[in-house]
Design an enzyme around this catalytic site. Structure first.
Site, mmCIF file in Angstrom:
data_model
loop_
_atom_site.group_PDB
_atom_site.id
_atom_site.type_symbol
_atom_site.label_atom_id
_atom_site.label_comp_id
_atom_site.label_asym_id
_atom_site.label_seq_id
_atom_site.Cartn_x
_atom_site.Cartn_y
_atom_site.Cartn_z
ATOM 1 C CB CYS A 159 39.871 41.342 41.754
ATOM 2 S SG CYS A 159 39.504 42.811 42.731
ATOM 3 C CB SER A 160 43.231 41.214 46.568
ATOM 4 O OG SER A 160 43.300 42.609 46.403
#
Length: 116
Positions: free
Chosen positions: A12-13
């Site tokens: 997840c960025s």
């Protein structure tokens, strides 16, 4: 240096950015990859209480499982929501940062600064 725990998904960025933000502030958190090592029922309950928000705020509503499991039903109890989160950890929203000052869901990311 503040002790912090980051409930993290490396794919997840936003979660990666939270880790970067913590490190920029001189905090090397304990990283919990919650998809591999989900928190216990009691941990999830404590985290939600530490945020000051309802448990429902920790649900990832954009996951297909959210609707598939009927979690959009406002009548569900916290115990039912916890059951779903424990059975399907991808439903736990991220990133979550926990410090002695409390816990924050990093959406928006700047919210984690409140507990540093």
């Amino acid at each position: 240096m503040t002790h912090a725990t980051l409930y993290h998904n490396p794919r997840c960025s936003t979660s990666r950015h939270a880790l970067e933000l913590l490190r920029e502030r001189g905090v090397e958190p304990t990283i919990v990859e919650y998809l591999k090592n989900p928190p216990s029922r009691d941990e999830l309950r404590r985290i939600a209480q530490a945020t000051g928000e309802p448990l429902r705020a920790l649900l990832r509503t954009k996951q297909p499982e959210y609707l598939e499991q009927g979690l959009d039903n406002p009548a569900l109890t916290d115990d039912q929501l916890l059951d779903a989160m424990l059975a399907t950890p991808v439903l736990i929203n991220r990133p979550i940062v926990v410090t002695p000052k409390g816990a924050r869901l990093g959406r928006p990311l700047e919210r984690i600064l409140e507990v540093l």
